[in-house]
Motif scaffolding. Structure first.
Motif, PDB file in Angstrom:
ATOM      1  N   UNK A 189       2.309   6.732   8.060  1.00 38.91           N
ATOM      2  CA  UNK A 189       0.945   6.823   7.546  1.00 38.91           C
ATOM      3  C   UNK A 189       0.883   7.902   6.478  1.00 38.91           C
ATOM      4  N   UNK A 190       0.229   7.586   5.379  1.00 43.05           N
ATOM      5  CA  UNK A 190       0.118   8.552   4.291  1.00 43.05           C
ATOM      6  C   UNK A 190      -0.747   9.734   4.748  1.00 43.05           C
ATOM      7  N   UNK A 191      -0.263  10.959   4.658  1.00 43.51           N
ATOM      8  CA  UNK A 191      -1.026  12.105   5.146  1.00 43.51           C
ATOM      9  C   UNK A 191      -2.327  12.346   4.394  1.00 43.51           C
ATOM     10  N   UNK A 192      -2.456  11.791   3.189  1.00 49.90           N
ATOM     11  CA  UNK A 192      -3.668  12.001   2.405  1.00 49.90           C
ATOM     12  C   UNK A 192      -4.640  10.829   2.487  1.00 49.90           C
ATOM     13  N   UNK A 194       1.857   6.253 -15.983  1.00 54.01           N
ATOM     14  CA  UNK A 194       2.292   6.328 -14.599  1.00 54.01           C
ATOM     15  C   UNK A 194       1.756   7.577 -13.920  1.00 54.01           C
ATOM     16  N   UNK A 195       2.457   8.043 -12.902  1.00 53.72           N
ATOM     17  CA  UNK A 195       2.033   9.237 -12.189  1.00 53.72           C
ATOM     18  C   UNK A 195       2.836   9.434 -10.920  1.00 53.72           C
ATOM     19  N   UNK A 196       2.703  10.611 -10.321  1.00 55.91           N
ATOM     20  CA  UNK A 196       3.488  10.952  -9.134  1.00 55.91           C
ATOM     21  C   UNK A 196       2.971  10.277  -7.864  1.00 55.91           C
ATOM     22  N   UNK A 197       1.701   9.907  -7.863  1.00 52.47           N
ATOM     23  CA  UNK A 197       1.134   9.308  -6.657  1.00 52.47           C
ATOM     24  C   UNK A 197       0.318   8.077  -7.054  1.00 52.47           C
ATOM     25  N   UNK A 198       0.954   6.926  -6.936  1.00 52.33           N
ATOM     26  CA  UNK A 198       0.308   5.673  -7.290  1.00 52.33           C
ATOM     27  C   UNK A 198       0.602   4.639  -6.205  1.00 52.33           C
ATOM     28  N   UNK A 235       3.297   6.063   3.242  1.00 55.39           N
ATOM     29  CA  UNK A 235       4.176   6.844   2.366  1.00 55.39           C
ATOM     30  C   UNK A 235       5.614   6.670   2.836  1.00 55.39           C
ATOM     31  N   UNK A 236       6.567   6.588   1.921  1.00 56.31           N
ATOM     32  CA  UNK A 236       7.968   6.441   2.324  1.00 56.31           C
ATOM     33  C   UNK A 236       8.450   7.646   3.118  1.00 56.31           C
ATOM     34  N   UNK A 287       0.805  -1.218   0.000  1.00 56.50           N
ATOM     35  CA  UNK A 287       0.000   0.000   0.000  1.00 56.50           C
ATOM     36  C   UNK A 287       0.840   1.270   0.000  1.00 56.50           C
ATOM     37  N   UNK A 288       2.118   1.156  -0.305  1.00 61.63           N
ATOM     38  CA  UNK A 288       2.987   2.325  -0.357  1.00 61.63           C
ATOM     39  C   UNK A 288       2.603   3.233  -1.517  1.00 61.63           C
ATOM     40  N   UNK A 289       2.424   4.506  -1.227  1.00 63.36           N
ATOM     41  CA  UNK A 289       2.136   5.488  -2.270  1.00 63.36           C
ATOM     42  C   UNK A 289       3.460   6.053  -2.777  1.00 63.36           C
TER      43      UNK A 289
END
Length: 369
Positions: A321-324, A145-149, A330-331, A127-129
């Protein structure tokens, strides 16, 4: 991989020496541990052709071309080990079908240090963004692709090639090899492998009872049969915080226990057991071209005999934890950079890289020893 691409990724030029066969080492740092360790002596007569026929391969070099980190000559090796619930589809060797039904739930980067007597293993949470690069998806098409996947979507979108490319972009390290284990077909095989080994011994500091994985273990020493071992590596809700990070820690603990068991029962000294395990395990494997035959896989597996569980440093990619999205991670940029830079330089991963990581703080890691 082809002969001229067996070096590992670096931000520099130059090529790695082709390692001697006897120095090829561990390729079994994830679920595929059970599927590869037994191959050392399998290479005679019709069994050789039978086992070769079990294997499937993917040509990563052809799919990715030159858009990859450079090769250098420092004697180390990096392998992406992926667990999937599909073995591909309409897009052939480049990945799954356009329906996107395939998933990868387990991903580990195995780094073999120069001399191949020690290893570091970095688990990447599914689940890493992260940023996903443009990837080939077969039939001449590409995904932008994209910056946030989400990390595990790379395999869904573009199969092995996209998974490798995403990891290489994250790390700056070229993957020398790729091993994929098909979990859908591997469940029965996995249990057979554990039972053939006579079970795997683990010690639990607390009872584990998980309805989803049907696991019920008392605290203390336990010898897991195939069914119980499968339950352990699938357990999530009843350990730690119930997240996938806890399951990763259980998997890491089990892998070390499995390696100890393989060494203790003398798998390489028992031809019948070796061939039985090899026949079962290779049916669930997909590898890159460079490992796509029994002779090459055997060279790696033989190297495992020199690596003990205590010689393996196993961590989870430093995350928070991913802030969004609280359901994603999130790394940690600074800490993740320390991990990749250490492997790039063929050094041990420093303790400060994981000090603040949610992936290595959970209670699940202390439950199984």
């Amino acid at each position: 991989m082809t002969e001229d691409t067996k070096g590992r990724g670096r931000r520099a030029t130059g090529r790695r020496r082709k390692p001697a066969r006897r120095r090829r080492a561990l390729v079994t740092a994830a679920w595929s541990a059970a599927a590869v360790v037994f191959l050392g002596g399998a290479g005679l007569g019709w069994f050789y052709f039978k086992l070769n026929g079990n294997l499937k391969t993917v040509d990563i070099d052809q799919a990715l071309g030159t858009d990859r980190p450079a090769n250098v000559d420092n004697g180390s090796m990096d392998i992406l080990v992926l667990g999937s619930d599909s073995r591909g589809g309409a897009n052939g060797e480049y990945g799954p079908d356009d329906g996107g039904s395939a998933r990868s739930d387990t991903a580990m980067v195995v780094h073999l240090y120069e001399g191949h007597q020690k290893a570091s293993v970095v688990s990447i949470p599914r689940d890493t963004m992260t940023a996903r690069p443009e990837c080939p998806v077969g039939k001449g098409k590409t995904d932008p692709g994209g910056k946030r996947r989400q990390f595990n979507e790379a395999y869904t979108v573009g199969g092995a090639a996209c998974a490798v490319k995403t990891v290489e972009k994250m790390s700056g390290i070229r993957m020398d090899h790729y091993i994929e284990v098909d979990f859908t077909g591997f469940k029965k095989i996995f249990k057979k492998i554990i039972d053939t080994l006579g079970g795997v011994e683990v010690t639990t500091t607390k009872p584990i009872k998980d309805g989803a994985s049907h696991l019920d273990l008392a605290a203390g020493p336990n010898k897991l049969n195939g069914e119980q071992a499968l339950g352990l590596v699938r357990t999530r809700k009843s350990v730690g915080d119930g997240s996938d990070l806890g399951r990763i820690q259980l998997q890491q603990a089990f892998i070390k226990a499995l390696i100890k068991q393989v060494k203790s029962v003398g798998v390489f000294d028992n031809p019948k057991r070796l061939l039985d395990l090899a026949d079962a395990g290779t049916k669930a494997l997909t590898t890159d071209k460079g490992l796509g035959d029994v002779k090459s896989l055997a060279g790696f597996a033989q190297g495992l005999q020199g690596i003990d569980a205590q010689d393996m440093q196993m961590i989870t990619l430093p995350v928070e934890a991913d802030p969004l999205d609280a359901n994603r991670v999130a790394p940690l940029q600074k800490e993740s950079a320390l991990v990749w830079e250490a492997l790039l330089a063929d050094r041990p991963i420093p303790a400060e890289a994981t000090a603040n990581s949610a992936g290595d703080k959970g209670a699940a890691g202390s439950i199984v020893q």
